[in-house]
Design an enzyme around this catalytic site. Structure first.
Site, PDB file in Angstrom:
ATOM      1  N   GLU A 145      65.211  62.043  33.282  1.00  0.00           N
ATOM      2  CA  GLU A 145      65.748  61.382  32.080  1.00  0.00           C
ATOM      3  C   GLU A 145      66.057  62.494  31.098  1.00  0.00           C
ATOM      4  O   GLU A 145      65.165  63.231  30.679  1.00  0.00           O
ATOM      5  CB  GLU A 145      64.703  60.391  31.521  1.00  0.00           C
ATOM      6  CG  GLU A 145      65.215  59.557  30.363  1.00  0.00           C
ATOM      7  CD  GLU A 145      64.964  60.222  29.035  1.00  0.00           C
ATOM      8  OE1 GLU A 145      65.940  60.762  28.465  1.00  0.00           O
ATOM      9  OE2 GLU A 145      63.826  60.215  28.559  1.00  0.00           O
ATOM     10  N   CYS A 170      64.874  60.902  22.501  1.00  0.00           N
ATOM     11  CA  CYS A 170      65.997  60.884  23.435  1.00  0.00           C
ATOM     12  C   CYS A 170      66.923  59.702  23.160  1.00  0.00           C
ATOM     13  O   CYS A 170      68.060  59.690  23.641  1.00  0.00           O
ATOM     14  CB  CYS A 170      65.501  60.843  24.872  1.00  0.00           C
ATOM     15  SG  CYS A 170      64.243  59.606  25.194  1.00  0.00           S
TER      16      CYS A 170
END
Length: 502
Positions: free
Chosen positions: A263, A300
């Protein structure tokens, strides 16, 4: 400063000290020394994990659930020390770290509850067909089984929820896979306490000590050795695109390629629809500024870009600009991250067609917000503007009309999230955008901001590349466990020989 780290690796239940050390620069000036791992430590941990896999993969769901709950108990019993050193290492506030610890504990308990049930195993059966012509049909049973030892890389921005005892580790352990963690050098002491909690739980539950190992390192030596080790069968990673892609390529180049679940962040575009912009653009501007600067923008899912129509976005811009001008500077996780933030700001602001409305950047370890504007034409023609700037940086893009907004969607890379700020009058225009947003993101949301990633059965934290390396997976939520399992079909095998079937 109550907790003083010992700086040793945790390898299959043993504390191992290395000849080479590195000094943590982030533990409040304490200058704590931590052992630097090498290939010998990786080999010991991987071999122990492979040996432990034989027994751990065949533990009952009830036993694994008890193990996860025991880890949660052990983590909570270390709460004071954990908060103390995490604050020193990351400069994150006490309330944030307490909340993150609660999230980590809650995730462990949610996974424990899930695996006591059977839905996640995707059990399927074809009964025997003895009278089928021209030949009898055998019985088939399908069930998900653990894949093997898993390497996990700690993340910098979440020292608990995405690091040593974060979602990747919890998912792998829930699936029945031993774990080897490469600790993040930005918070090695925090990783040490989390490792101690897991090791204590292993002893209490009388499991093979090889179920978990933790190796310190501030270079790429341990990471490279881990993903290339033949006994490691999958990798979980949260971090930068550059680092993730390098590890992904190593996994693919192995004689036996293995899955890399990376990720790697995104710019998380927010589409400000015209009716919402006209009715409450100023309010949305303040909310966006708050989301953008939360945690110094080190998420993120930070909403780094807002896209709206030129004719309706004025109130939003004025309001967001004022809010960001009033925002105080905040310490970033490390000085290196602050330097990278400034480099990203310089790259964007030096681009043709970009106007800076809020001047900021980094000063030492502290970061203040930056806000820029540009046109849709400029954004679509300059790929540099599509890259994540990790920190409190926001870019507002003005489109001429809905068609241009749709065209801009096609130019976006894969995202973790896409957001619609919309009112009822925007439904038709939003409906036209949805086919594009579904292609681009793992999570699409309306009238909120993506910085809160809820741990739930339905959460997807992932998306098309480069947001993640596997569009069919999530690193958050109960479906994350499935990353570390694979389907196995048992033909005419007695029920007693199939783990978790009954």
């Amino acid at each position: 400063m109550s907790y003083q780290p010992h700086g040793k690796h945790f390898i299959a239940g043993a504390l191992v000290e290395a000849k080479s050390t590195f000094t943590s620069a982030t533990t409040g000036g304490a200058g704590d020394a931590f052992s630097a791992g090498d290939e010998s430590h990786v080999n010991s941990a991987a071999e122990a994990a492979a040996n432990a896999f034989i027994s751990y993969a065949r533990t009952s769901r009830r036993d694994r659930a008890a193990f996860l709950n025991t880890i949660a108990d052990e983590l909570e019993s270390r709460a004071e020390d954990l908060t103390d050193i995490a604050m020193r290492e990351t400069a994150l506030p006490e309330a944030r770290l307490q909340g993150e610890r609660g999230r980590t504990v809650g995730q462990l308990r949610l996974f424990a509850k899930l695996i006591e049930e059977t839905e996640f195993l995707d059990k399927r059966q074809q009964t025997e067909l003895p009278d089928r012509a021209p030949a009898p049909g055998p019985e088939h049973k399908l069930i998900q089984r653990p894949i093997g030892p898993v390497a996990v890389f700690g993340a910098s921005n979440f020292p608990l929820a995405f690091s040593t005892l974060g979602g990747d580790t919890a998912s792998a352990l829930a699936a029945g896979c031993p774990v080897v963690v490469k600790g993040h050098p930005a918070h090695p002491g925090t990783g040490e306490i989390a490792s101690d909690a897991i090791t204590a739980a292993i002893k209490k539950c009388q499991l093979d000590a090889g179920v978990f190992s933790f190796i310190h390192d501030n270079t790429t030596v341990v990471g490279s050795a881990l993903v290339k080790h033949p006994l490691i069968k999958a990798v979980g990673f949260t971090g930068s695109l550059r680092g993730g892609r390098a590890l992904f390529d190593l996994c693919a180049a192995r004689p036996e390629p293995i899955p890399f679940f990376g990720e790697m962040g995104s710019i998380n575009p927010v589409f400000l629809m015209p009716a919402a912009a006209k009715a409450r653009g100023a309010e949305i501007g303040v909310q966006w500024a708050g989301s953008l600067t939360m945690g110094a923008g080190q998420f993120c899912t930070n909403p780094g870009i807002v896209i709206g129509l030129k004719e309706s976005i004025g109130d939003f811009i004025s309001s967001a600009q004022a809010a960001l001008n009033d925002a105080a500077a905040q310490p970033m996780l490390t000085s290196a991250i602050a330097e990278a933030y400034q480099l990203g700001v310089n790259t964007v602001t030096s681009s043709a067609g970009v106007e800076m409305l809020v001047e900021g950047g980094s000063n030492g370890r502290d970061a203040s917000p930056v806000m820029c504007t540009t046109t849709a034409d400029t954004f679509m023609s300059n790929a540099t503007l599509h890259e994540e700037v990790f920190g409190p940086f926001g870019l507002v893009v003005s489109a001429d009309n809905h068609k241009q907004m749709q065209a801009l969607c096609t130019k976006l890379d894969g995202q973790l999230t896409c957001t619609l700020q919309m009112d009822n009058e925007d439904l038709d225009a939003a409906r036209d955008l949805m086919p594009y947003l579904e292609q681009k993101a793992g999570r699409v949301l309306a009238n909120g901001f993506p910085t809160g990633v809820e741990v739930s059965h339905a959460m997807v934290h992932g998306g098309p590349y480069p947001a993640s390396t596997n569009f069919g997976a999530t690193s958050v939520g109960t479906m994350a466990i499935r990353r570390f399992m694979r389907p196995v079909c048992y033909q005419n095998i007695p029920d007693e020989l199939v783990v978790d079937w009954s």
